[in-house]
Design a protein around this motif. Structure first.
Motif, PDB file in Angstrom:
ATOM      1  N   SER A 259      38.580  83.093   3.311  1.00  0.00           N
ATOM      2  CA  SER A 259      39.430  83.688   4.353  1.00  0.00           C
ATOM      3  C   SER A 259      40.620  84.407   3.739  1.00  0.00           C
TER       4      SER A 259
ATOM      5  N   LYS B   8      39.167  93.981   5.332  1.00  0.00           N
ATOM      6  CA  LYS B   8      38.690  92.606   5.495  1.00  0.00           C
ATOM      7  C   LYS B   8      37.222  92.656   5.877  1.00  0.00           C
TER       8      LYS B   8
ATOM      9  N   TRP C 139      39.458  81.832  11.835  1.00  0.00           N
ATOM     10  CA  TRP C 139      39.725  83.214  12.258  1.00  0.00           C
ATOM     11  C   TRP C 139      41.210  83.546  12.119  1.00  0.00           C
TER      12      TRP C 139
ATOM     13  N   ASN D 221      34.685  89.038  16.158  1.00  0.00           N
ATOM     14  CA  ASN D 221      35.394  88.479  15.002  1.00  0.00           C
ATOM     15  C   ASN D 221      36.131  89.590  14.251  1.00  0.00           C
TER      16      ASN D 221
ATOM     17  N   THR E  98      40.095  89.508  13.501  1.00  0.00           N
ATOM     18  CA  THR E  98      40.619  89.309  12.153  1.00  0.00           C
ATOM     19  C   THR E  98      41.117  90.609  11.535  1.00  0.00           C
TER      20      THR E  98
ATOM     21  N   ASN F  45      35.899  86.418   6.501  1.00  0.00           N
ATOM     22  CA  ASN F  45      35.643  85.321   7.425  1.00  0.00           C
ATOM     23  C   ASN F  45      34.153  85.019   7.435  1.00  0.00           C
TER      24      ASN F  45
ATOM     25  N   THR G  23      42.233  84.140   8.487  1.00  0.00           N
ATOM     26  CA  THR G  23      41.815  85.468   8.031  1.00  0.00           C
ATOM     27  C   THR G  23      42.697  86.546   8.653  1.00  0.00           C
ATOM     28  N   ARG G  24      43.010  86.375   9.910  1.00  0.00           N
ATOM     29  CA  ARG G  24      43.843  87.367  10.594  1.00  0.00           C
ATOM     30  C   ARG G  24      45.216  87.493   9.940  1.00  0.00           C
TER      31      ARG G  24
END
Lengths: 159, 486
Positions: B198, B78, B67, B112, B116, B208, B70-71
Motif C-alpha cells: 500500500s 498508484k 484502501w 478502488n 485510492t 492496493n 493507499t489513499r
C-alpha cells in the motif's frame, strides 16, 4: 549439450513477440508464455534470444524460467498428461491414478515417452475439485478418474 | 440451501458472464455510477470501514483500512491489483467468480482506483485458468465500449484502465510482495514488510492489493449500505464467506454462508454428510497454511478469529473434509511435500526447515520414528513459524502442529506401535491372503505388477512381502474379499 538450431521463421516470430511487448524487461513472464507456446518449451537457445531482445542477462532469464513450474526446458509430449495432486484429488486417490499412468507409460513424472507421444507431470489444483481426482490431457479435463480408467484415457490418444 | 446467503456469488450461474447487459440488469455498475457522481473517496472508504469487510484472501485485514492507507500516500502514480493467483489446492471460488461474474471485479477495481487515486489496475491471474482470462478480456472490451472503463468513465473525467498479468505456476506468488515481483517480470520472491505494498508496491508505487472475493463484495456493499452488510456475520467477521467443499463429502462444490456458521451446519446440512456414511475425522481449512478442525470443533462458529484460535486459519476458503480412512500423519506429510516444493528458497527457515520437517514425517510414516521425533517436529515447526520471511513459511508448519495437537494418538501409534490405523502408510502394513476365503482363481497373481503373488490354480495364494510394493491392486481385484491389510 548439442546446440539446437532454431528455425528462422520461429526465431522471427519470437523477436516479434518481444517487440510486441516493447522489448521491456518487465514483460519477461508474458514473453516467456508466448515463447513457450511457439516452441513448446524453452531451451537455452530461446532464452538467449529473449535475453538479448529484452536487454537482460541470460542468468536473469534462466532464473525466472526455472522459478516457475509452468515453464519447462524439456520438450513435452504431443499429449501432455497432468495429474492433479491438489488436496481434494489426493484424498480421493490421485496417487493411485498417477501410479497407474507411470506403470502404463513406463516413464516418471517430468519425463516424455520415447516416441514423444505422452509426457507426465503433476499439478496442484485446476480448480475442478468437485470432479476429483482430475487428470488433464492437453486442454481436456477428465474427472473422477480411477486407476481402471487410465487405459481408456490413453487409448483415446493411441490411434 | 436455506443456510446459504449469496453475496459474492450472487450472479454466478444466474447471469450470462459474456453479456454486460445481464450484469447491468442485476444492478451492475450502479455502485460505480453512484460513487463517481455522488460520493467522495473518503465517504466510500468510510462505508467500507463501517461495513467491517475483511480481506477474503486469507489474512483478514480490514479492506477499508487498506484502501485508506493507499489513499493517504502521496505519489504521482498508484496501482490497484486484483490477486487472482488462486494457488491454494482445493479452493476454486476466485475462478468461479471470474468465470461467472467478471464485471463485478472490474467494477470494484475501478471503485478502488477512484478511492485510492490510482488510474491503472492489474489483474494477476494463474495461467491455469484460461477460461477466466477469456471472460475477463471479453468483459473488459464490453465495459470499455460502454464508457465504464478507460478514459472519462461515465463522463465524469475519471480515468481508469485494467491490464491482465499472468502467473506461471508458483504458489508463493499469492503472497502480495512476491506477486508484485512476479508482475515486474522477476522471480516471485517475497520481501520483508514493511514497506507494505500500500505504501511501496508495483514499480515502487503505492499499490492496493485485494483478492477476487474481496472485490466481489464491494459493489453490493455500496448499493445496499454498510448497515445491511454488517448485520450479517459475527462481531468481528462480517458478511459471508465462500467455501469450496471438497473431499469425502456428499455434496461437493462452492457454498456461501454467513460468517459464524458452524462446521456441523456446513458438513451435515449443506454438504449432506460424509460419503458412504463413514465417520467424520477432520476438516482442513486454509490449505497448506491451515490446520485441521476436528469433531470437537463441529459446533464452533466459523470466523477469522475462531479459526486462528483453533490452530487453523480462514485461508482462501478451501474446506477439505476427511473421514476415518485418512491418516493425519500422511496428510501432514502431503502438505509439507507441497510446501517444500513451493518454497521459493529465499529464507533459510522455510527452505531448510520445511525440508527437515518433511524428512521427519517421512521417517515416521515409514515406521522408523521415535517419540523424540515428535518433539522435534513441534520445536522445529515453532521456529519456522517465528522466523520465516513471508506468509508461506510463517504458516507452513500449521498442518503438522495442528495434527499433532488434535491427533497425538495417531502419531504415537505410528511411532511406538508401528501402526497406521487408517491403513494409508504403506510401510506399516502388509497385504495378506485369508486362507479360507481364497479359492485360487489366480486373478490377484495375474494383476500383481511385480509378480509378488504365487500359487497354483485352485490353491491358496501367497504374497511375498519382500517383493510386494503395496499397491493394493490384488485387494481391488479380488472378488472374494480374500485379501486383507494387516
Amino acid at each position: 549439450m548439442a546446440k539446437i538450431k532454431l528455425s528462422d521463421k520461429k526465431l522471427q516470430e519470437l523477436k516479434d513477440v518481444c517487440k510486441s511487448f516493447n522489448n521491456e524487461k518487465g514483460e519477461l513472464i508474458n514473453v516467456l508464455h508466448k515463447a513457450q507456446s511457439i516452441f513448446g518449451y524453452l531451451p537455452a537457445e530461446v532464452q538467449e534470444v529473449i535475453a538479448k531482445e529484452l536487454n537482460a542477462s541470460v542468468a536473469h532469464v534462466y532464473g525466472v524460467v526455472t522459478f516457475y513450474s509452468f515453464f519447462t526446458m524439456i520438450p513435452k509430449g504431443q499429449h501432455p498428461i497432468s495429474i492433479c495432486l491438489g488436496t481434494a484429488c489426493y484424498v480421493r486417490g490421485a496417487e493411485k491414478v498417477l501410479e497407474e499412468f507411470r506403470r502404463q507409460l513406463k516413464i516418471q513424472v517430468g519425463e516424455t515417452t520415447a516416441d514423444g507421444k505422452f509426457s507426465l507431470s503433476c499439478l496442484r489444483c485446476v480448480g475442478a475439485c468437485g470432479l476429483a481426482p482430475v487428470v488433464m490431457v492437453g486442454e481436456k479435463v477428465y474427472g473422477r478418474v480411477s486407476p481402471d480408467g487410465v487405459q481408456d484415457i490413453l487409448s483415446e490418444y493411441n490411434n | 440451501m436455506a443456510k446459504q446467503i449469496r453475496i459474492a456469488l450472487r450472479n454466478c450461474g444466474v447471469i450470462d458472464p459474456e453479456r454486460i447487459e445481464d450484469y447491468i440488469a442485476r444492478d451492475g455498475y450502479m455502485a460505480l455510477a453512484s460513487v463517481l457522481t455522488d460520493l467522495s473517496p473518503e465517504a466510500v472508504i468510510e462505508i467500507l470501514k463501517k461495513s467491517g469487510l475483511r480481506g477474503r484472501g486469507g489474512g483478514g485485514f480490514p479492506a477499508g483500512i487498506k484502501w485508506e492507507i493507499t489513499r493517504n500516500v502521496v505519489a504521482d502514480q498508484k496501482y490497484v491489483v486484483c490477486n487472482a493467483d488462486e494457488g491454494d489446492p482445493g479452493a476454486f471460488m476466485d475462478r468461479s467468480i471470474l468465470e461467472g461474474d467478471p464485471h463485478v471485479v472490474l467494477e470494484a477495481m475501478t471503485i478502488n482506483g477512484y478511492c485510492t487515486g490510482a488510474s491503472r489496475g492489474l489483474i494477476y491471474i494463474r495461467a491455469e485458468y484460461p477460461l477466466a482470462v477469456e471472460r475477463l478480456k471479453t468483459a473488459m472490451g464490453q465495459s470499455r465500449s460502454m464508457g465504464l472503463l478507460g478514459e472519462n468513465i461515465l463522463g465524469t473525467g475519471f480515468n481508469f484502465d485494467i491490464d491482465i498479468r499472468y502467473g506461471a505456476g508458483a504458489f508463493v506468488c499469492g503472497e502480495e510482495t512476491a506477486l508484485i515481483h512476479s508482475m515486474e517480470g522477476l522471480r516471485g520472491e517475497p520481501t520483508v514488510k514493511p514497506p507494505f505494498p500500500s505504501v511501496e508496491g508495483y514499480l515502487k508505487k503505492p499499490t492496493n492489493v485485494n483478492n477476487v472475493e474481496t472485490f466481489a463484495n464491494i459493489p453490493i456493499i455500496i448499493n445496499k449500505g454498510w448497515k445491511w452488510f454488517s448485520s450479517i456475520g459475527t462481531e468481528k467477521s462480517k458478511g459471508t464467506k465462500v467455501f469450496a467443499l471438497a473431499g469425502k463429502i456428499n455434496n461437493v462444490g462452492l457454498i456461501e454462508v454467513p460468517m459464524g456458521t458452524t462446521l456441523r451446519e456446513v458438513i451435515y446440512e449443506i454438504g449432506g454428510g460424509i460419503q458412504y456414511g463413514k465417520a467424520f475425522k477432520a476438516a482442513q481449512t486454509g490449505g497448506p497454511s491451515g490446520g485441521c478442525l476436528t469433531v470437537k470443533h463441529l459446533d464452533t462458529p466459523i470466523d477469522y478469529d475462531n479459526l486462528i484460535a483453533a490452530g487453523s486459519m480462514m485461508g482462501s476458503g478451501g474446506l477439505i473434509v476427511m473421514d476415518e480412512d485418512d491418516c493425519m500423519v500422511a496428510i501432514a506429510k502431503f502438505y509439507l511435500e507441497f510446501t517444500v516444493e513451493e518454497s521459493c528458497g529465499k529464507c533459510s527457515p522455510c527452505r531448510i526447515g520445511n525440508k527437515r520437517l518433511f524428512e521427519l514425517l517421512e521417517k515416521i510414516t515409514q515406521g522408523n520414528g521415535t517419540m523424540d521425533d515428535i518433539d522435534k517436529l513441534r520445536n522445529l515447526g515453532t521456529v519456522i513459524k517465528e522466523t520465516s520471511l513471508c506468509g508461506l513459511g510463517q504458516s507452513s508448519p500449521n498442518p503438522v502442529l495442528s495434527t499433532i495437537d488434535n491427533f497425538p494418538e495417531e502419531y504415537h501409534e505410528h511411532v511406538t506401535g508401528k501402526k497406521c490405523r487408517s491403513k494409508v502408510c504403506k510401510s506399516l502394513m502388509q497385504y495378506l491372503v485369508v486362507a479360507d476365503k481364497c479359492i485360487g482363481c489366480t486373478l490377484c497373481a495375474r494383476n500383481c505388477p511385480v509378480d509378488a503373488i504365487s500359487g497354483e490354480r485352485k490353491q491358496v495364494h501367497f504374497i511375498d512381502q519382500s517383493k510386494c510394493i503395496k499397491c493394493g491392486a490384488c485387494m481391488d481385484k479380488c472378488k472374494f474379499n480374500a485379501i486383507i491389510i494387516n
